[in-house]
Design an enzyme around this catalytic site. Structure first.
Site, PDB file in Angstrom:
ATOM      1  N   HIS A  51      38.887  61.835  22.790  1.00  0.00           N
ATOM      2  CA  HIS A  51      40.165  61.566  21.518  1.00  0.00           C
ATOM      3  C   HIS A  51      41.349  61.512  22.323  1.00  0.00           C
ATOM      4  O   HIS A  51      41.160  60.697  22.943  1.00  0.00           O
ATOM      5  CB  HIS A  51      40.354  63.382  20.529  1.00  0.00           C
ATOM      6  N   GLU A  53      43.788  61.680  22.073  1.00  0.00           N
ATOM      7  CA  GLU A  53      45.118  62.711  22.593  1.00  0.00           C
ATOM      8  C   GLU A  53      44.608  62.904  24.124  1.00  0.00           C
ATOM      9  O   GLU A  53      45.685  62.453  25.469  1.00  0.00           O
ATOM     10  CB  GLU A  53      45.338  64.329  22.147  1.00  0.00           C
ATOM     11  N   CYS A  85      41.196  69.796  22.087  1.00  0.00           N
ATOM     12  CA  CYS A  85      42.019  68.999  22.062  1.00  0.00           C
ATOM     13  C   CYS A  85      43.266  69.793  22.557  1.00  0.00           C
ATOM     14  O   CYS A  85      43.996  69.864  23.434  1.00  0.00           O
ATOM     15  CB  CYS A  85      41.788  67.787  21.420  1.00  0.00           C
ATOM     16  N   THR A 197      22.251  40.693  -7.750  1.00  0.00           N
ATOM     17  CA  THR A 197      22.981  40.454  -6.578  1.00  0.00           C
ATOM     18  C   THR A 197      22.202  39.837  -5.560  1.00  0.00           C
ATOM     19  O   THR A 197      22.020  38.532  -5.462  1.00  0.00           O
ATOM     20  CB  THR A 197      24.517  41.209  -6.501  1.00  0.00           C
ATOM     21  N   ASP A 201      21.539  35.757  -5.426  1.00  0.00           N
ATOM     22  CA  ASP A 201      22.243  36.058  -4.270  1.00  0.00           C
ATOM     23  C   ASP A 201      21.099  35.653  -2.790  1.00  0.00           C
ATOM     24  O   ASP A 201      21.657  34.868  -2.259  1.00  0.00           O
ATOM     25  CB  ASP A 201      23.135  36.006  -4.073  1.00  0.00           C
TER      26      ASP A 201
END
Length: 344
Positions: A51, A53, A85, A197, A201
């Protein structure tokens, strides 16, 4: 701007570097400051890695003792893919922690702050909280509502058309605008489109700028119109394709979008980019499922009452029934402009 805000701005800017890479976890940045000097900085680079920290403390080393840690989200105090942490912060000798926002995840949600205080560490909460919330809207919705954050992308003309009366739509927006769409695809978990779509396309819906991470492709196809020969399936080795069809329907071959989004969230999909078409977008907006609109407007006029608009559906009968959004940003892409708006 005071010093706390100055260093928190830096932590938030660091967090943004990992946008789209940590999902379904949040993006987080951290800065260690001692005697007015930055001793270490870091951000959470990818889900499963250390993470923010931890990265910042590692760079600070022994300098962290007696220093202040700035972090854009409350430090975790539980075991997940990585250790807590809070334990690392306590061991480092940090004396003060400045936090932008509390973690909305019930597993943490204030517990990290409580643990730090219990060990004599001074905690300040709420510095640039709105800015920290803004960069983690997908995570917040995913954690608190069990639904993906939905961004709708539209490329339209000045008069709101996404295709002519004959269905021609290439290309409304500029090259710069279309390049930015590939950036957007690299920052989300999935790209969603309606069956029409794909039929019109035949898109691939991959990000041309990302070499390591591609979005899941989702086709909403209540009537099972899409054939296995569509281009989108040829890239299945690069990212999976989810075909939402009859099992997600609600009686009349229309997809139950709320149910679909909940199922996608259970698969760990926290942020979806919807790229059309007009009926799917209308369905999401009508059900208050669209969180953000990204509308590229090209300086063109198509005209014609039969030309296709960006939001189809039945539409509101009265202006008072219209869905309200707040404009957050306006950006220029050479000839086009991009309007970013969020649901009120």
């Amino acid at each position: 701007m005071n010093n706390d805000e100055k260093y928190m701005h830096l932590a938030i800017d660091l967090a943004k570097r990992a946008e789209g890479r940590t999902s379904p976890n949040p993006i987080v940045g951290a800065v260690v400051v001692k005697n007015g000097r930055i001793a270490g900085r870091g951000y959470h680079k990818r889900c499963g890695l250390p993470h923010a920290e931890i990265n910042a403390l590692k760079k600070a080393g022994e300098t962290a003792e007696g220093a202040t840690l700035y972090v854009s989200l409350e430090p975790c105090c539980h075991f997940g893919r990585t250790g807590p942490c809070t334990d690392a912060i306590i061991r480092s000798g940090i004396k003060r922690v400045v936090i932008a926002m509390k973690d909305p995840n019930p597993i943490n949600n204030g517990k990290g702050i409580k643990k730090l205080k219990k060990h004599g560490i001074r905690v300040a909460l709420g510095v640039l909280a709105k800015e920290a919330e803004a960069i983690n809207r997908p995570y917040i919705k995913f954690i608190t509502k069990g639904l993906p954050y939905v961004t709708v992308k539209v490329a339209q003309t000045l008069d709101g058309k996404i295709a002519t009366r004959c269905g021609d739509s290439k290309w409304i927006s500029s090259d710069d605008s279309r390049r930015y769409v590939h950036v957007l695809r690299s920052r989300v978990d999935a790209v969603m489109v309606g069956a029409n779509t794909v039929l019109k396309d035949d898109p691939e819906l991959l990000s041309k700028i990302s070499k390591t991470r591609q979005p899941v492709r989702i086709i909403v196809d209540g009537r099972k119109q899409i054939s296995s020969g569509a281009k989108i399936f040829s890239g299945a080795d690069k990212s999976p394709v989810i075909l939402a069809s009859s099992e997600e329907s609600c009686g009349n071959k229309n997809i139950d979008l709320s149910r679909l989004l909940k199922r996608l969230a259970r698969k760990g999909i926290a942020h979806i980019l919807v790229e059309g078409g007009g009926e799917l977008i209308a369905g999401l907006i009508e059900r208050d499922l669209a969180d953000r609109m990204l509308i590229f407007i090209a300086p063109k006029i198509v005209g014609g009452r039969r030309a296709i608009t960006s939001v189809e559906g039945i539409g509101a009968a009265k202006i008072s029934q219209a869905k309200n959004f707040n404009i957050r940003n306006i950006r220029r892409f050479k000839r086009d402009i991009l309007i970013e708006a969020e649901r009120q």
